[in-house]
Write a protein that holds these residues in place. Structure first.
Motif, PDB file in Angstrom:
ATOM      1  N   VAL A   1       0.814  -1.219   0.000  1.00 60.59           N
ATOM      2  CA  VAL A   1       0.000   0.000   0.000  1.00 60.59           C
ATOM      3  C   VAL A   1       0.846   1.266   0.000  1.00 60.59           C
ATOM      4  CG1 VAL A   1      -1.959  -1.135   1.089  1.00 60.59           C
ATOM      5  CG2 VAL A   1      -0.231  -0.041   2.511  1.00 60.59           C
ATOM      6  N   GLY A   2       2.183   1.105   0.008  1.00 57.42           N
ATOM      7  CA  GLY A   2       3.052   2.266  -0.148  1.00 57.42           C
ATOM      8  C   GLY A   2       3.418   2.988   1.116  1.00 57.42           C
ATOM      9  N   ARG A   3       3.321   2.335   2.269  1.00 53.64           N
ATOM     10  CA  ARG A   3       3.664   3.007   3.521  1.00 53.64           C
ATOM     11  C   ARG A   3       5.165   3.006   3.780  1.00 53.64           C
ATOM     12  NH1 ARG A   3      -0.960   0.024   6.310  1.00 53.64           N
ATOM     13  NH2 ARG A   3      -2.762   1.370   5.984  1.00 53.64           N
ATOM     14  N   VAL A   4       5.866   2.005   3.263  1.00 56.56           N
ATOM     15  CA  VAL A   4       7.305   1.895   3.519  1.00 56.56           C
ATOM     16  C   VAL A   4       8.031   1.455   2.254  1.00 56.56           C
ATOM     17  CG1 VAL A   4       7.049   1.327   5.972  1.00 56.56           C
ATOM     18  CG2 VAL A   4       7.063  -0.511   4.284  1.00 56.56           C
ATOM     19  N   ASP A   5       9.314   1.849   2.154  1.00 58.47           N
ATOM     20  CA  ASP A   5      10.235   1.290   1.173  1.00 58.47           C
ATOM     21  C   ASP A   5       9.701   1.311  -0.256  1.00 58.47           C
ATOM     22  OD1 ASP A   5      12.693   0.104   0.538  1.00 58.47           O
ATOM     23  OD2 ASP A   5      11.803  -1.891   0.485  1.00 58.47           O
ATOM     24  N   VAL A   6       9.138   2.460  -0.682  1.00 61.22           N
ATOM     25  CA  VAL A   6       8.605   2.524  -2.046  1.00 61.22           C
ATOM     26  C   VAL A   6       9.196   3.668  -2.865  1.00 61.22           C
ATOM     27  CG1 VAL A   6       6.411   1.413  -1.520  1.00 61.22           C
ATOM     28  CG2 VAL A   6       6.641   3.868  -1.225  1.00 61.22           C
ATOM     29  N   GLU A   7      10.158   4.374  -2.305  1.00 57.39           N
ATOM     30  CA  GLU A   7      10.718   5.518  -3.030  1.00 57.39           C
ATOM     31  C   GLU A   7      11.270   5.111  -4.394  1.00 57.39           C
ATOM     32  OE1 GLU A   7      10.601   8.755  -2.457  1.00 57.39           O
ATOM     33  OE2 GLU A   7       9.338   8.309  -0.747  1.00 57.39           O
ATOM     34  N   ASP A   8      11.790   3.876  -4.472  1.00 58.44           N
ATOM     35  CA  ASP A   8      12.388   3.434  -5.733  1.00 58.44           C
ATOM     36  C   ASP A   8      11.351   3.183  -6.821  1.00 58.44           C
ATOM     37  OD1 ASP A   8      11.449   1.327  -4.172  1.00 58.44           O
ATOM     38  OD2 ASP A   8      12.712  -0.139  -5.192  1.00 58.44           O
ATOM     39  N   VAL A   9      10.073   3.031  -6.440  1.00 53.30           N
ATOM     40  CA  VAL A   9       9.045   2.767  -7.452  1.00 53.30           C
ATOM     41  C   VAL A   9       8.172   3.979  -7.748  1.00 53.30           C
ATOM     42  CG1 VAL A   9       8.948   0.346  -6.772  1.00 53.30           C
ATOM     43  CG2 VAL A   9       7.290   1.949  -5.815  1.00 53.30           C
ATOM     44  N   LEU A  10       8.242   5.010  -6.906  1.00 52.05           N
ATOM     45  CA  LEU A  10       7.333   6.143  -7.082  1.00 52.05           C
ATOM     46  C   LEU A  10       7.562   6.873  -8.392  1.00 52.05           C
ATOM     47  CD1 LEU A  10       7.009   7.707  -3.508  1.00 52.05           C
ATOM     48  CD2 LEU A  10       5.438   6.199  -4.717  1.00 52.05           C
ATOM     49  N   ASP A  11       8.829   7.119  -8.735  1.00 53.34           N
ATOM     50  CA  ASP A  11       9.102   7.834  -9.988  1.00 53.34           C
ATOM     51  C   ASP A  11       8.537   7.079 -11.179  1.00 53.34           C
ATOM     52  OD1 ASP A  11      10.351   9.914  -8.695  1.00 53.34           O
ATOM     53  OD2 ASP A  11      12.365   9.083  -8.927  1.00 53.34           O
ATOM     54  N   LYS A  12       8.652   5.760 -11.149  1.00 53.95           N
ATOM     55  CA  LYS A  12       8.125   4.954 -12.254  1.00 53.95           C
ATOM     56  C   LYS A  12       6.605   5.031 -12.292  1.00 53.95           C
ATOM     57  CE  LYS A  12       8.160   0.295 -14.195  1.00 53.95           C
ATOM     58  NZ  LYS A  12       8.671  -1.109 -14.070  1.00 53.95           N
ATOM     59  N   VAL A  13       5.960   4.960 -11.131  1.00 55.01           N
ATOM     60  CA  VAL A  13       4.509   5.016 -11.076  1.00 55.01           C
ATOM     61  C   VAL A  13       3.998   6.342 -11.607  1.00 55.01           C
ATOM     62  CG1 VAL A  13       2.521   5.106  -9.529  1.00 55.01           C
ATOM     63  CG2 VAL A  13       4.267   3.355  -9.195  1.00 55.01           C
ATOM     64  N   PHE A  14       4.612   7.443 -11.172  1.00 58.15           N
ATOM     65  CA  PHE A  14       4.094   8.763 -11.541  1.00 58.15           C
ATOM     66  C   PHE A  14       4.547   9.223 -12.929  1.00 58.15           C
ATOM     67  CE2 PHE A  14       3.572   9.032  -6.880  1.00 58.15           C
ATOM     68  CZ  PHE A  14       2.247   9.412  -6.859  1.00 58.15           C
ATOM     69  N   SER A  15       5.463   8.509 -13.535  1.00 54.49           N
ATOM     70  CA  SER A  15       5.922   8.908 -14.871  1.00 54.49           C
ATOM     71  C   SER A  15       4.816   8.811 -15.908  1.00 54.49           C
ATOM     72  CB  SER A  15       7.117   8.034 -15.299  1.00 54.49           C
ATOM     73  OG  SER A  15       6.713   6.679 -15.456  1.00 54.49           O
ATOM     74  N   SER A  16       3.787   7.993 -15.620  1.00 55.68           N
ATOM     75  CA  SER A  16       2.686   7.829 -16.587  1.00 55.68           C
ATOM     76  C   SER A  16       1.595   8.886 -16.410  1.00 55.68           C
ATOM     77  CB  SER A  16       2.062   6.436 -16.436  1.00 55.68           C
ATOM     78  OG  SER A  16       1.497   6.280 -15.144  1.00 55.68           O
ATOM     79  N   PHE A  17       1.689   9.696 -15.340  1.00 53.05           N
ATOM     80  CA  PHE A  17       0.658  10.702 -15.103  1.00 53.05           C
ATOM     81  C   PHE A  17       0.922  11.954 -15.932  1.00 53.05           C
ATOM     82  CE2 PHE A  17      -0.308   8.024 -11.629  1.00 53.05           C
ATOM     83  CZ  PHE A  17      -1.570   8.362 -11.166  1.00 53.05           C
ATOM     84  N   CYS A  18      -0.155  12.627 -16.276  1.00 58.50           N
ATOM     85  CA  CYS A  18      -0.020  13.890 -17.007  1.00 58.50           C
ATOM     86  C   CYS A  18       0.133  15.042 -16.008  1.00 58.50           C
ATOM     87  CB  CYS A  18      -1.227  14.120 -17.894  1.00 58.50           C
ATOM     88  SG  CYS A  18      -2.788  14.196 -16.986  1.00 58.50           S
ATOM     89  N   ILE A  19       0.624  16.161 -16.509  1.00 57.01           N
ATOM     90  CA  ILE A  19       0.660  17.380 -15.685  1.00 57.01           C
ATOM     91  C   ILE A  19      -0.788  17.823 -15.459  1.00 57.01           C
ATOM     92  CG2 ILE A  19       1.322  19.817 -15.677  1.00 57.01           C
ATOM     93  CD1 ILE A  19       3.781  19.020 -17.299  1.00 57.01           C
ATOM     94  N   GLY A  20      -1.107  18.158 -14.231  1.00 58.41           N
ATOM     95  CA  GLY A  20      -2.478  18.508 -13.899  1.00 58.41           C
ATOM     96  C   GLY A  20      -3.170  17.417 -13.111  1.00 58.41           C
ATOM     97  N   LYS A  21      -2.511  16.237 -13.042  1.00 54.95           N
ATOM     98  CA  LYS A  21      -3.072  15.134 -12.253  1.00 54.95           C
ATOM     99  C   LYS A  21      -2.053  14.678 -11.215  1.00 54.95           C
ATOM    100  CE  LYS A  21      -6.682  12.749 -11.389  1.00 54.95           C
ATOM    101  NZ  LYS A  21      -7.927  13.414 -10.989  1.00 54.95           N
TER     102      LYS A  21
END
Length: 427
Positions: free
Chosen positions: A407-427
């Motif tokens: 659920v992303g409470r711990v040890d996820v910094e390495d995956v966050l950039d990858k997850v958010f790379s698919s989001f558009c600006i404004g979201k």
């Protein structure tokens, strides 16, 4: 923390454009354009008048207090007319404010994660919801976005904490003459969690297919009508058709919504023996993609299916019913049998989709597989008796940690950039 802003609707001319401002200085936006902050969560029609640019537009304004917005921060939304000139004028005014800056891709959602408004599974589901092209994809994404997977993870965590507390309470008495044996209760708790996790792991493949789309390969010998059928399904000339054998060299893909089911049809090279090097590569690609596809439609023609053998559920049909006296089969040229074929494909894939679980991302599945391994070892150690409870406890702690990662409470910094790379600006 900076106050961020961005156009949240599609760039370009539109009927209405929404500009979102989020952060500690969000409510300064109202003063910037010459009006008081509206009552939170109640829309207000306001004139946007800037000290330098003058009257810009008349807008619908929404205010959200800290803790009651999508991001968890103070938020102002300006619903302006969708003129490019108006949008640029508002954004230029915001850029000039000290402490304000343009939002990065996915930054509003990332702040929602950081502020506890969403967990990581909901963020991933939100991305899927934005990308959803079919009703089935929308429904699956909504399951994740509304927190179904998080709720399940919380129930698993609760059961594991209970099992861990039983073990921990017993460890202190392991040296007593009659140590307490809680292995039966621990086994009962762990068995229930393992069984439900196994169901989610088994349903991952189908859930991932619903998210990304099923693949249906059209295969058969040369001139069996594969490309003509693909064009009929697509409603356009997606593939070149010719009486010359070997025209199709590469895999041609057509994506479509098949009654809420996301499907990519694959037109493949004709299966035959050939000395043409390029055609041989195309045939090998056809075989590989067909084997990996969720369903294969075999079109019978003058020749066999080579190294491919129809599996249970695959559809085998004559590819040129217009040339048969009895008219049986399917014809992309006349359309005969195409509707029936589409229904057969749809019914098969709908049946497959019923086994889809809540886990639809590889990251989620990998975490569950890892956690499941810890649980299996915890079960094994606990069955050895009180002398092994400390080892079982360590494995259980690791399993709980994996659920926190899910659920992303711990040890996820390495995956966050990858997850958010698919989001558009404004979201």
């Amino acid at each position: 923390m900076d106050t961020i802003f961005a156009l949240t609707t599609t760039p370009g001319k539109s009927g209405v454009a929404v500009i979102r401002v989020s952060g500690p200085g969000a409510f300064q936006t109202c003063k910037l354009f010459g009006f008081d902050v509206p009552v939170p969560r109640q829309s207000a029609l306001r004139r946007l008048v800037h000290a330098d640019q003058g009257f810009i537009d008349e807008a619908l304004v929404l205010a959200f207090s800290e803790g009651a917005s999508f991001t968890g921060e103070s938020v102002i939304e300006l619903h302006v007319h969708g003129s490019i000139a108006i949008i640029n004028a508002v954004l230029d005014c915001l850029k000039a404010v000290s402490g304000f800056r343009s939002a990065e891709a996915g930054e509003f959602t990332r702040r929602a994660l950081n502020n506890g408004r969403l967990d990581l599974t909901q963020v991933e589901a939100l991305s899927d919801l934005i990308d959803a092209e079919t009703e089935m994809q929308r429904k699956q994404a909504l399951k994740g976005f509304t927190g179904r997977l998080r709720e399940k993870a919380e129930s698993w965590r609760s059961e594991l904490i209970q099992a861990l507390s039983l073990l921990e309470a017993t460890i202190d008495f392991v040296d007593e003459e009659v140590p307490v044996d809680v292995s039966h209760d621990v086994k009962r708790l762990l068995t229930g969690v393992i069984e439900t996790i196994d169901r989610e792991i088994r349903g991952f493949g189908v859930a991932e297919r619903v998210r990304s789309g099923f693949e249906v390969a059209i295969v058969g010998p040369p001139n069996a009508g594969k490309s003509t059928l693909l064009n009929a399904l697509a409603g356009r000339d997606a593939a070149i058709t010719s009486e010359i054998a070997g025209t199709t060299r590469d895999v041609i893909e057509v994506r479509m919504d098949l009654g809420s089911v996301p499907v990519t049809f694959l037109d493949t090279a004709g299966l035959r023996e050939t000395s043409d090097t390029i055609e041989s590569i195309g045939i090998q690609r056809a075989v590989n993609r067909a084997k990996a596809a969720d369903l294969r439609v075999f079109l019978k023609g003058d020749g066999d299916f080579g190294d491919l053998t129809p599996l249970k559920g695959d559809i085998v049909v004559d590819g040129k019913s217009d040339l048969r006296a009895d008219g049986r089969g399917v014809s992309g040229l006349t359309g005969d049998g195409v509707h029936r074929l589409v229904e057969d494909v749809k019914l098969y894939l709908l049946a497959q989709a019923t086994s889809a679980g809540l886990v639809s991302h590889k990251r989620q599945n990998d975490v569950l597989v890892e956690g499941r391994g810890f649980l299996a070892r915890a079960m094994e150690f606990s069955e050895f008796g009180p002398n092994h409870y400390e080892l079982a406890s360590e494995e259980l702690r690791s399993a709980v940690f994996e659920l926190e990662r899910l659920v992303g409470r711990v040890d996820v910094e390495d995956v966050l950039d990858k997850v958010f790379s698919s989001f558009c600006i404004g979201k």
